[in-house]
Design a protein around this motif. Structure first.
Motif, PDB file in Angstrom:
ATOM      1  N   PRO A 137       2.764  -0.004  -2.440  1.00 28.78           N
ATOM      2  CA  PRO A 137       2.960   0.282  -1.027  1.00 28.78           C
ATOM      3  C   PRO A 137       2.142   1.464  -0.632  1.00 28.78           C
ATOM      4  O   PRO A 137       1.322   1.632   0.566  1.00 28.78           O
ATOM      5  CB  PRO A 137       4.514   0.815  -0.877  1.00 28.78           C
ATOM      6  CG  PRO A 137       5.182   0.102  -1.965  1.00 28.78           C
ATOM      7  CD  PRO A 137       3.924  -0.043  -3.108  1.00 28.78           C
ATOM      8  N   ASN A 138       1.410   2.320  -1.595  1.00 30.33           N
ATOM      9  CA  ASN A 138       0.390   3.358  -1.422  1.00 30.33           C
ATOM     10  C   ASN A 138      -0.816   2.737  -0.794  1.00 30.33           C
ATOM     11  O   ASN A 138      -1.544   3.399  -0.207  1.00 30.33           O
ATOM     12  CB  ASN A 138       0.201   4.232  -2.631  1.00 30.33           C
ATOM     13  CG  ASN A 138      -0.830   5.082  -2.401  1.00 30.33           C
ATOM     14  OD1 ASN A 138      -0.488   6.312  -1.564  1.00 30.33           O
ATOM     15  ND2 ASN A 138      -1.869   5.161  -2.820  1.00 30.33           N
ATOM     16  N   VAL A 145       1.445  -0.442   7.991  1.00 25.02           N
ATOM     17  CA  VAL A 145       2.861   0.162   7.999  1.00 25.02           C
ATOM     18  C   VAL A 145       3.673   0.112   9.115  1.00 25.02           C
ATOM     19  O   VAL A 145       4.611  -0.418   9.214  1.00 25.02           O
ATOM     20  CB  VAL A 145       2.807   1.393   6.937  1.00 25.02           C
ATOM     21  CG1 VAL A 145       4.248   2.041   7.027  1.00 25.02           C
ATOM     22  CG2 VAL A 145       2.493   1.159   5.484  1.00 25.02           C
ATOM     23  N   SER A 187      10.133   5.581   5.633  1.00 27.10           N
ATOM     24  CA  SER A 187       8.842   4.827   5.363  1.00 27.10           C
ATOM     25  C   SER A 187       7.761   5.735   4.539  1.00 27.10           C
ATOM     26  O   SER A 187       7.078   5.124   3.720  1.00 27.10           O
ATOM     27  CB  SER A 187       8.126   4.382   6.569  1.00 27.10           C
ATOM     28  OG  SER A 187       7.782   5.715   7.511  1.00 27.10           O
ATOM     29  N   ASP A 188       7.536   7.159   4.728  1.00 30.20           N
ATOM     30  CA  ASP A 188       6.772   7.972   4.066  1.00 30.20           C
ATOM     31  C   ASP A 188       7.322   7.980   2.565  1.00 30.20           C
ATOM     32  O   ASP A 188       6.493   7.673   1.441  1.00 30.20           O
ATOM     33  CB  ASP A 188       6.963   9.323   4.521  1.00 30.20           C
ATOM     34  CG  ASP A 188       5.554   9.724   5.132  1.00 30.20           C
ATOM     35  OD1 ASP A 188       4.699   8.645   5.505  1.00 30.20           O
ATOM     36  OD2 ASP A 188       5.443  10.564   5.454  1.00 30.20           O
ATOM     37  N   TRP A 190       8.949   5.452   1.084  1.00 31.12           N
ATOM     38  CA  TRP A 190       8.588   4.008   0.419  1.00 31.12           C
ATOM     39  C   TRP A 190       7.006   3.685  -0.022  1.00 31.12           C
ATOM     40  O   TRP A 190       6.692   3.084  -0.774  1.00 31.12           O
ATOM     41  CB  TRP A 190       9.072   2.864   1.777  1.00 31.12           C
ATOM     42  CG  TRP A 190       8.593   1.712   1.257  1.00 31.12           C
ATOM     43  CD1 TRP A 190       8.995   0.967   0.285  1.00 31.12           C
ATOM     44  CD2 TRP A 190       7.622   0.527   1.817  1.00 31.12           C
ATOM     45  NE1 TRP A 190       8.322  -0.245   0.063  1.00 31.12           N
ATOM     46  CE2 TRP A 190       7.542  -0.429   1.248  1.00 31.12           C
ATOM     47  CE3 TRP A 190       6.973   1.169   2.993  1.00 31.12           C
ATOM     48  CZ2 TRP A 190       6.530  -1.402   1.450  1.00 31.12           C
ATOM     49  CZ3 TRP A 190       5.807   0.046   3.279  1.00 31.12           C
ATOM     50  CH2 TRP A 190       5.874  -1.189   2.717  1.00 31.12           C
ATOM     51  N   THR A 191       6.212   4.518   0.863  1.00 37.78           N
ATOM     52  CA  THR A 191       4.850   4.341   0.790  1.00 37.78           C
ATOM     53  C   THR A 191       4.249   5.234  -0.251  1.00 37.78           C
ATOM     54  O   THR A 191       3.389   4.800  -1.051  1.00 37.78           O
ATOM     55  CB  THR A 191       4.072   4.132   2.064  1.00 37.78           C
ATOM     56  OG1 THR A 191       4.297   5.650   2.713  1.00 37.78           O
ATOM     57  CG2 THR A 191       4.286   3.132   3.120  1.00 37.78           C
TER      58      THR A 191
END
Length: 321
Positions: A137-138, A145, A187-188, A190-191
């Motif tokens: 995800p990064n 996103v 979401s931050d 997760w990524t």
């Protein structure tokens, strides 16, 4: 007699200075290739980080593009006073602080937990596959996103389809101000959490296996081994990462916050970074936006120094500097 002693001391001091200069020149000549490798990074940092600081002067001037930076009239702290007295200051400042603070509190422990769990996976193939899944995800663009968030959380998206099936009505996740902050933070996590765990995984790889074997023989369980072996190993890294994160607590990523903004969630999504963009680039008030940005940077420096002092007291004198 005194003159002779003073002359002798000056000669000794001058000799030491010359010796020090010669020593550094010898080291420079000996390791010149390392300095050559370092030069591009130093030059880029100088060009893109230090030279632009000159432009911060416009925060104290009534800047006019025609007159230029030096030709514009000096107004002192006028723009800072205007920002502090503006009706939007409380909302913007608190939104920035809340989003950063909650993001730090909830995001900081996750990479550590992931690294500790990965460290318990013994099969190399399984561990690599899990790491690939966590790191992927990064590399997804922020635009992608945010687009995914709008699709999944839309009134007709999969999340709301499930919500409608359970409650009978959809939830306007991307429009309601109370949901913005948690969507941004989750979401931050997760990524970025998987990628942020790399530094901890690397540190845990240096732990001597004999320590765990000895702890097993002494009857220590998994949690006790993590507490007394793994956590002390990564504690200095945790301290440095926390100080840097706390020092940038007011520097939230502009792109994601701006892309997630809607006319309905502005009471929660308007932060200093988006405000500076709108005032500076969209409205053309460069001096005022520079003052707001400089105010934000000053707060970051104060937080960095303060958190570093606190961590050094709690961490046996070990901190960022």
């Amino acid at each position: 007699m005194d003159n002779t002693v003073n002359t002798k001391k000056r000669m000794e001091s001058g000799f030491k200075e010359r010796s020090s200069i010669l020593y550094h020149l010898q080291q420079l000549k000996k390791n010149y290739f390392l300095y050559v490798l370092l030069a591009p990074a130093l030059i880029l940092t100088l060009i893109f980080k230090y030279i632009p600081m000159y432009g911060a002067i416009i925060a104290f001037k009534d800047f006019s593009p025609i007159k230029g930076i030096m030709g514009s009239d000096w107004v002192g702290l006028k723009h800072f006073e205007k920002f502090l007295a503006s009706p939007n200051f409380d909302v913007i400042f608190l939104n920035t602080l809340k989003l950063s603070f909650f993001g730090l509190i909830f995001s900081f422990p996750v990479p550590i937990l992931l690294a500790l769990m990965l460290n318990q996976v013994r099969k190399a193939g399984v561990k690599k596959n899990i790491q690939l899944f966590l790191y992927a995800p990064n590399f997804i663009s922020v635009v992608v996103v945010v687009g995914m968030l709008f699709i999944f959380l839309s009134p007709t998206g999969p999340v709301n389809q499930l919500t409608t099936w359970i409650t009978g009505q959809p939830i306007m996740f991307m429009s309601e101000p109370e949901y913005f902050r948690w969507i941004y933070i989750l979401s931050d996590i997760w990524t970025g959490a998987g990628w942020a765990s790399i530094i901890y995984v690397a540190a845990l790889a240096n732990v001597d296996p004999e320590l765990h074997n000895a702890a097993n023989l002494d009857g220590a369980n998994l949690l006790q081994r993590i507490r007394h072996i793994d956590l002390p190993t990564i504690r200095p890294i945790m301290a440095i990462v926390f100080i840097l994160a706390a020092g940038g607590i007011m520097s939230i990523g502009f792109e994601k916050a701006y892309l997630m903004q809607t006319s309905m969630n502005l009471p929660s999504s308007e932060i200093i970074a988006t405000y500076v963009y709108k005032v500076g680039l969209q409205s053309g008030d460069y001096a005022y936006s520079a003052a707001v940005g400089l105010f934000n940077s000053i707060i970051n420096v104060i937080l960095l120094v303060t958190v570093n002092l606190i961590v050094k007291k709690l961490n046996e004198g070990e901190g960022l500097y």
